[in-house]
Design an enzyme around this catalytic site. Structure first.
Site, PDB file in Angstrom:
ATOM      1  N   PHE A 141      40.733  32.219  39.796  1.00 17.32           N
ATOM      2  CA  PHE A 141      40.006  33.532  39.481  1.00 17.32           C
ATOM      3  C   PHE A 141      41.074  35.089  39.542  1.00 17.32           C
ATOM      4  O   PHE A 141      41.924  34.933  40.223  1.00 17.32           O
ATOM      5  CB  PHE A 141      39.166  34.417  40.280  1.00 17.32           C
ATOM      6  CG  PHE A 141      38.661  35.640  40.615  1.00 17.32           C
ATOM      7  CD1 PHE A 141      36.974  35.766  39.414  1.00 17.32           C
ATOM      8  CD2 PHE A 141      38.816  37.237  40.660  1.00 17.32           C
ATOM      9  CE1 PHE A 141      37.022  37.029  38.847  1.00 17.32           C
ATOM     10  CE2 PHE A 141      38.271  37.979  40.437  1.00 17.32           C
ATOM     11  CZ  PHE A 141      36.923  37.707  39.453  1.00 17.32           C
ATOM     12  N   ASP A 226      49.667  35.325  42.250  1.00 15.90           N
ATOM     13  CA  ASP A 226      48.664  36.861  42.229  1.00 15.90           C
ATOM     14  C   ASP A 226      48.053  36.277  43.355  1.00 15.90           C
ATOM     15  O   ASP A 226      47.252  35.818  44.326  1.00 15.90           O
ATOM     16  CB  ASP A 226      47.110  36.211  41.572  1.00 15.90           C
ATOM     17  CG  ASP A 226      45.984  37.166  41.333  1.00 15.90           C
ATOM     18  OD1 ASP A 226      45.677  37.952  42.187  1.00 15.90           O
ATOM     19  OD2 ASP A 226      44.914  36.806  40.664  1.00 15.90           O
ATOM     20  N   LYS A 255      43.875  45.603  45.622  1.00 17.74           N
ATOM     21  CA  LYS A 255      42.350  44.916  47.015  1.00 17.74           C
ATOM     22  C   LYS A 255      43.259  45.687  47.788  1.00 17.74           C
ATOM     23  O   LYS A 255      43.486  46.938  47.877  1.00 17.74           O
ATOM     24  CB  LYS A 255      42.707  43.747  47.081  1.00 17.74           C
ATOM     25  CG  LYS A 255      42.101  43.102  45.874  1.00 17.74           C
ATOM     26  CD  LYS A 255      40.930  42.022  46.206  1.00 17.74           C
ATOM     27  CE  LYS A 255      39.660  41.314  44.990  1.00 17.74           C
ATOM     28  NZ  LYS A 255      39.829  40.538  44.159  1.00 17.74           N
TER      29      LYS A 255
HETATM   30  C1  LIG Z   1      40.208  40.776  42.792  1.00 15.74           C
HETATM   31  C2  LIG Z   1      40.840  39.868  42.323  1.00 15.74           C
HETATM   32  C3  LIG Z   1      41.504  39.988  40.639  1.00 15.74           C
HETATM   33  C4  LIG Z   1      40.782  41.075  40.052  1.00 15.74           C
HETATM   34  O1  LIG Z   1      40.915  42.083  40.629  1.00 15.74           O
HETATM   35  P1  LIG Z   1      40.274  43.636  40.507  1.00 15.74           P
HETATM   36  O2  LIG Z   1      40.785  44.596  40.695  1.00 15.74           O
HETATM   37  O3  LIG Z   1      39.037  42.988  40.659  1.00 15.74           O
HETATM   38  O4  LIG Z   1      40.225  43.811  38.501  1.00 15.74           O
HETATM   39  C5  LIG Z   1      42.655  39.301  40.513  1.00 15.74           C
HETATM   40  N1  LIG Z   1      43.287  38.549  41.013  1.00 15.74           N
HETATM   41  C6  LIG Z   1      42.597  37.800  42.338  1.00 15.74           C
HETATM   42  C7  LIG Z   1      43.010  36.617  42.998  1.00 15.74           C
HETATM   43  C8  LIG Z   1      41.462  38.228  42.982  1.00 15.74           C
HETATM   44  O5  LIG Z   1      40.821  38.432  44.165  1.00 15.74           O
END
Ligand SMILES: *Cc1c(COP(=O)(O)O)cnc(C)c1O
Length: 399
Positions: A141, A226, A255
């Site tokens: 994700f 990520d 985040k």
């Molecule tokens: C939440 C998340 C994203 C996307 O972040 P948004 O601020 O919702 O666009 C990307 N990568 C990971 C691993 C995430 O948990």
């Protein structure tokens, strides 16, 4: 004040149905706790998908936002602002990287990483124009843009959003051999979550990230981690890659960088990689705005000064042990790292939703992920007494 029922009805009538929330309305929050309009109190065990690691309304982060709000909020990058440089310096120090590109949301940080990797492939590695390949992991994700869903294998997230962006391929997660086999002369990057979050807190075998590092170095492929969800102390270290002392070529952040008050994200990398980005070739009106810089700095200061990595490690281990001790025959697996915990239920349990709804009735808010898994990720400032309280409730629910 609107009642919970009224709030939910308004959303149902005027909102797109792109979420299916637990039926609770939150109208107030502090620390690890949230309240609904009727005054019921709940423990937040989601932390806005780990965007609130520092706790709701952390006084130091709120103060940074308030102070900055009275001085300067937005300049765009057409001009310099007096907050950006200092903030980027801190971001580089905390990540051990050399240069950062500020954005707002996680998906934008991912897009930034993909663009940098492709350019680096053409301009530095020498890949033939428009032939760059980026490898990703199954069940990843990374966000919601049309490019990012192009390499998702979740039908819910991608169906009927095609035609999809070419140049991506997917291999099994936690399989270093598959990575090495998948690499071609056109491969520019491997994009991976060090622990897969939305997939259900999937923790790779020890040594996986080390092997990924070795393979990427050997084949001159950028290792892009990520850490948008796993970063900033969630897993018991500042970054999940720190568990193996592995240094990626690029880290994507979001985040908790915004301390739960503001969208703040970034791609941080080495100077020789970032150098492919030239004036006008990438940007964002709001990226690096003074409010975001003030909040980002305070968010990192809180994590460091309050030693939240260690707290996450200790309380996470305690919470995990506590859940494991609950003798519920429908648990398939209980796993976690730091305060990033998942309870996967057996198929016979009939899905996690009824348990998350029951938990809500008893004062704990968590969200199921992928039907059978419940994630527990409270703000890292949570205390041991609260975890004991939560364990008592979970015991009642699962016995
Ligand atoms: C939440 C998340 C994203 C996307 O972040 P948004 O601020 O919702 O666009 C990307 N990568 C990971 C691993 C995430 O948990």
């Amino acid at each position: 004040m609107l009642s919970s029922k009224q709030c939910m009805e308004l959303e149902a009538q005027y909102g797109a149905r792109n979420y299916k929330p637990i039926p609770v309305v939150i109208s107030k929050a502090e620390g690890a706790w949230v309240w609904d309009p009727e005054g019921n109190k709940y423990l937040d065990c989601l932390s806005a998908y780990s965007a609130v690691n520092q706790g709701h309304l952390h006084p130091r982060i709120v103060k940074a936002l308030e102070d900055q709000m009275k001085t300067l909020t937005l300049t765009s990058r057409a001009f310099y602002n007096d907050r950006l440089g200092k903030y980027l310096k801190k971001l580089c120090e905390v990540t051990g990287m050399e240069v950062a590109l500020p954005m707002n949301t996680g998906a934008e940080a991912v897009e930034t990483g993909l663009k940098i990797a492709r350019r680096w492939g053409y301009r530095v590695k020498g890949v033939q124009k428009d032939h760059a390949e980026i490898i990703t992991a199954r069940n990843n994700f990374h966000g919601r843009t049309s490019t990012i869903v192009s390499f998702s294998n979740d039908p819910v997230a991608r169906d009927d959003y095609g035609p999809f962006m070419p140049g991506f391929m997917t291999i099994p997660f936690n399989d270093a051999d598959a990575l090495e086999k998948a690499i071609t002369p056109n491969t520019v990057a491997f994009l991976v979550e060090p622990i897969q979050g939305e997939a259900g807190v999937i923790i790779p075998d020890e040594g996986y990230l080390t092997k990924v590092r070795e393979i990427c170095t050997k084949h001159n492929v950028l290792f892009i981690a990520d850490e948008i969800q796993t970063g900033f102390c969630r897993t018991g270290k500042m970054f999940a890659c720190d568990h193996e002392n592995v240094k990626p070529d690029m880290v994507l952040l979001g985040k908790a960088l915004g301390g739960g008050v503001f969208p703040v994200s970034a791609a941080v990398t080495r100077k020789d990689v970032m150098d492919v980005i030239t004036p006008g070739s990438h940007g964002s009106t709001f990226g690096g705005n003074p409010l975001a810089c003030a909040v980002g700095e305070a968010s990192m200061d809180v994590l460091i000064d309050e030693n939240l990595a260690q707290r996450s490690a200790e309380l996470g281990a305690y919470f995990l042990e506590g859940i494991k001790k609950i003798d519920f025959p429908l648990f398939k697996e209980v796993r976690g790292k730091g305060l990033f915990i998942a309870v996967e239920l057996k198929e016979e349990a009939g899905g996690a939703r009824k348990y998350t709804e029951l938990m809500k009735e008893m004062g704990i808010l968590a969200k199921e992920t992928h039907v059978h898994t419940i994630r527990f990720a409270p703000p890292l400032i949570v205390d041991k007494e609260t975890i004991d309280w939560a364990l008592e409730i979970l015991k009642k629910i699962f016995t």
